[in-house]
Structures are given as structure tokens and as C-alpha cells.
Design a protein around this motif. Structure first.
Motif, PDB file in Angstrom:
ATOM      1  N   LEU A  26       0.827  -1.214   0.000  1.00 22.07           N
ATOM      2  CA  LEU A  26       0.000   0.000   0.000  1.00 22.07           C
ATOM      3  C   LEU A  26       0.857   1.258   0.000  1.00 22.07           C
ATOM      4  CD1 LEU A  26      -2.738  -1.114   2.550  1.00 22.07           C
ATOM      5  CD2 LEU A  26      -2.942  -0.952   0.074  1.00 22.07           C
ATOM      6  N   ALA A  27       2.034   1.192   0.629  1.00 21.23           N
ATOM      7  CA  ALA A  27       2.948   2.337   0.605  1.00 21.23           C
ATOM      8  C   ALA A  27       3.426   2.616  -0.821  1.00 21.23           C
ATOM      9  CB  ALA A  27       4.128   2.077   1.532  1.00 21.23           C
ATOM     10  N   GLU A  28       3.667   1.561  -1.589  1.00 23.30           N
ATOM     11  CA  GLU A  28       4.088   1.735  -2.977  1.00 23.30           C
ATOM     12  C   GLU A  28       3.005   2.422  -3.806  1.00 23.30           C
ATOM     13  OE1 GLU A  28       5.284  -1.971  -4.641  1.00 23.30           O
ATOM     14  OE2 GLU A  28       6.990  -2.230  -3.269  1.00 23.30           O
ATOM     15  N   GLU A  29       1.750   2.230  -3.412  1.00 18.80           N
ATOM     16  CA  GLU A  29       0.635   2.874  -4.110  1.00 18.80           C
ATOM     17  C   GLU A  29       0.385   4.294  -3.612  1.00 18.80           C
ATOM     18  OE1 GLU A  29      -2.807   0.464  -3.597  1.00 18.80           O
ATOM     19  OE2 GLU A  29      -1.888  -1.347  -4.433  1.00 18.80           O
ATOM     20  N   GLY A  30       1.086   4.695  -2.557  1.00 18.07           N
ATOM     21  CA  GLY A  30       0.861   6.016  -1.976  1.00 18.07           C
ATOM     22  C   GLY A  30      -0.307   6.071  -1.010  1.00 18.07           C
ATOM     23  N   GLN A  31      -0.822   4.897  -0.606  1.00 20.09           N
ATOM     24  CA  GLN A  31      -1.952   4.862   0.313  1.00 20.09           C
ATOM     25  C   GLN A  31      -1.535   5.077   1.762  1.00 20.09           C
ATOM     26  OE1 GLN A  31      -5.236   4.408  -0.730  1.00 20.09           O
ATOM     27  NE2 GLN A  31      -4.381   4.552  -2.782  1.00 20.09           N
ATOM     28  N   VAL A  32      -0.330   4.635   2.130  1.00 25.90           N
ATOM     29  CA  VAL A  32       0.155   4.767   3.500  1.00 25.90           C
ATOM     30  C   VAL A  32       1.596   5.225   3.481  1.00 25.90           C
ATOM     31  CG1 VAL A  32      -1.356   2.867   4.241  1.00 25.90           C
ATOM     32  CG2 VAL A  32       1.067   2.412   3.814  1.00 25.90           C
ATOM     33  N   VAL A  33       2.041   5.735   4.612  1.00 23.62           N
ATOM     34  CA  VAL A  33       3.440   6.044   4.846  1.00 23.62           C
ATOM     35  C   VAL A  33       3.814   5.467   6.197  1.00 23.62           C
ATOM     36  CG1 VAL A  33       2.903   8.317   5.853  1.00 23.62           C
ATOM     37  CG2 VAL A  33       5.189   7.851   4.950  1.00 23.62           C
ATOM     38  N   PHE A  34       4.994   4.838   6.265  1.00 19.37           N
ATOM     39  CA  PHE A  34       5.493   4.327   7.545  1.00 19.37           C
ATOM     40  C   PHE A  34       6.053   5.505   8.336  1.00 19.37           C
ATOM     41  CE2 PHE A  34       6.068   0.198   5.147  1.00 19.37           C
ATOM     42  CZ  PHE A  34       5.105  -0.500   5.868  1.00 19.37           C
TER      43      PHE A  34
END
Length: 323
Positions: A26-34
């Protein structure tokens, strides 16, 4: 839409094998950030940080909550070591994903439930079987039947995997730590559980594989709020052979439904099958996507296993231990 800022508390086996890879997609999709990682082990913390590149790292969750602006927290720690992590997140109205078992103490569970309910936040417990591709179709099929009873059969290895899941005092036993997924799936299919009784066969010290101190066998009976019952038979004695068996059956009038993650049979005939072989741990990816979508929508009703009603699954397995 801005990415959901995620804080992760507990970076051990289940985070490494399931939750972090799902969130990374999901981070790769820009949906989340760690946004932040937190673990008491500096070695574990740095190893996971090297892979997933969070913006900040902590060994103390209090410091993380004080310093970071978070939209959601993944709480993935052993059930016996929960303290105030959930209470702080709820007080700050941060959405919560909590790995199961939520705790080994029902009094603590009630306190946590009250905090989540008061906050009105998006929450989800990690009952991943609800997100297997076959689960929703099975639920729809059962809704068209008249279920009478159900069976869980889990027969698998007694070899230790992780230390805390090998010790009864830390995990509550295999029925609590592992079979809770199957029990919760029956709740997803059939509704809440009303009563429980159980018999266990304890292991003798000379029969154990260190550091295991768990029972060999768990036989558990359930009565649901609806007019039906269930039986669960679990054993961990298949320790020296490469074979195990896991099965969930729902028996209705003129119908025996067999559930597996990729296929559903009724009366021996396949009635639903995944179009392609599910990806490894794919249900964790579906679960993560559903949770993040709920956080983005700010809709506590979207997750299939919100925290407050999930106490029934926890009570059902802890009740077996005390019956």
C-alpha cells in the motif's frame, strides 16, 4: 488523498511475515506512509527499519505517541504484554489494528473495549480468516441454509515456532493463540457464542519438546446464541511427520459445507473456487487494504472484525481454558 500515517508497535514474526509486507504494498501505491516503528528490541527495530525505511524509530511507545502525528497504529505484540498502548491510541483517537489474541485477561479486554467504544475510532482485530477469498461466499451460502452445528478440526505439529507461542503462560495455549482464527470464522458465519465447555489432555514433562509446555489436545464445545452448536478438536502431536489437517464444516438441513481458504464444497461438490491460486498470505493483504480504506473513509463499520464485538471470539477461547 493524503497517505495514512502508520505507526507500528511490535515488529516480530507476524509483522515481519504478514503485516509489514501488506502495508508496504500500500505504501508503494501512496496509500500509507510508515511514519514510525517501535519495538523494545533495538536489533529487531533496526532490522525492520533497514527494510521498510520508517521516518522515525523508537524503543518506547510513550515517546512515539508523544512525538508523532499518527492516523493509525498497528499493535502487534504478544497478548500477555499489553499495557497502555491501546488506551493511549484510543485517547488520541488514532485508528487501531490489533493482532489477536487481544489479551489473555478478560478484565483488561473489557477495559480496552470500553476505551475503543468511547473513542468511536476505526478498529480491527487481526482475524484474517474473514478475509480469505472463500469466506464471504461461504457466509452468503450459509445464510440460505438452516445451520444446525459446525466442526473445527486442527491437527498439526507440536514443534515450537516462536518462544511465546510455545509457553502456555504467555500465549494461553494453542487454542487461544491459533484456533481463535477458526472460532472467529464460525462467528462470522453463524453469530455470537453463548456458552462453552472443554476438556484438554495435558502434556507430561517428559513428552514435551522444549520450550513447549502446552496441552496435547483441546476438545471444546460451543452453544451459539442462535439455535445451533459447534465442536472444536485440536491436537499438536504430528511432530515428526510432514502432514497436518485443518478443516471447518458447517452442517445444515440436507447440507454439509466444507470451507477452505481457496475452495468451498457442499455435499462433496465444489460450489465456489478461487479463479487463481491465492498469493501467499494474500488474506493479510486484503485485510490491510480493508483497514486502510476504513481509516480513509473514517468509517468504523467497514472492517469485518472491529474491536468491540471481537471480544466474543476472545471470550470463547479464554472461556475454554477456564471451563
Amino acid at each position: 488523498m493524503k497517505p495514512v500515517r502508520i505507526g507500528c508497535i511490535g515488529l516480530g514474526w507476524i509483522s515481519d511475515k504478514a503485516h509489514l509486507p501488506a502495508l508496504a504494498a500500500l505504501a508503494e501505491e501512496g496509500q500509507v506512509v510508515f511514519q514510525a516503528f517501535c519495538d523494545k528490541s533495538e536489533e529487531t527495530l533496526q532490522a525492520q527499519a533497514a527494510t521498510y525505511k520508517p521516518l522515525a524509530t523508537y524503543t518506547d511507545h510513550h515517546e512515539m505517541f508523544d512525538k508523532e502525528e499518527l492516523d493509525a497504529v498497528y499493535l502487534c505484540i504478544p497478548p500477555a504484554v499489553h499495557t497502555d498502548e491501546l488506551l493511549i491510541a484510543a485517547a488520541k483517537r488514532i485508528a487501531l489494528f490489533v493482532e489477536n489474541p487481544q489479551t489473555l485477561d478478560l478484565k483488561q479486554a473489557a477495559e480496552f473495549n470500553a476505551a475503543v467504544e468511547k473513542a468511536g475510532i476505526v478498529s480491527q482485530v487481526g482475524y484474517v480468516y474473514r478475509y480469505e477469498p472463500s469466506s464471504a461466499p461461504t457466509r452468503e451460502l450459509i445464510a440460505k441454509r438452516t445451520p444446525r452445528h459446525a466442526q473445527i478440526q486442527n491437527f498439526y505439529s507440536g514443534q515450537p515456532i516462536r518462544y511465546w507461542t510455545s509457553r502456555y503462560e504467555l500465549c494461553g495455549g494453542s487454542f487461544v493463540e491459533n484456533t481463535i482464527h477458526s472460532v472467529d470464522l464460525l462467528r462470522y458465519f453463524l453469530g455470537d457464542i453463548k456458552a462453552v465447555s472443554a476438556f484438554y489432555v495435558e502434556s507430561l514433562p517428559e513428552e514435551r519438546i522444549e520450550p513447549m509446555n502446552l496441552p496435547h489436545v483441546y476438545n471444546v464445545n460451543y452453544r451459539f446464541r442462535a439455535r445451533l452448536t459447534a465442536n472444536a478438536s485440536v491436537s499438536r502431536v504430528m511432530s515428526n511427520v510432514p502432514y497436518s489437517k485443518r478443516e471447518i464444516l458447517v452442517i445444515s438441513d440436507d447440507s454439509i459445507i466444507e470451507w477452505t481458504p481457496r475452495q468451498v464444497k457442499e455435499n462433496g461438490e465444489v460450489v465456489w473456487e478461487a479463479e487463481e491460486e491465492p498469493q501467499a498470505r494474500g488474506a493479510f493483504f486484503a485485510q490491510a487494504r480493508a483497514f486502510i480504506a476504513a481509516v480513509q473513509a473514517q468509517d468504523p463499520a467497514m472492517p469485518r472484525s472491529p474491536y468491540v464485538p471481537s471480544i466474543n471470539s476472545l471470550a470463547a477461547v479464554l472461556g475454554a481454558n477456564t471451563s
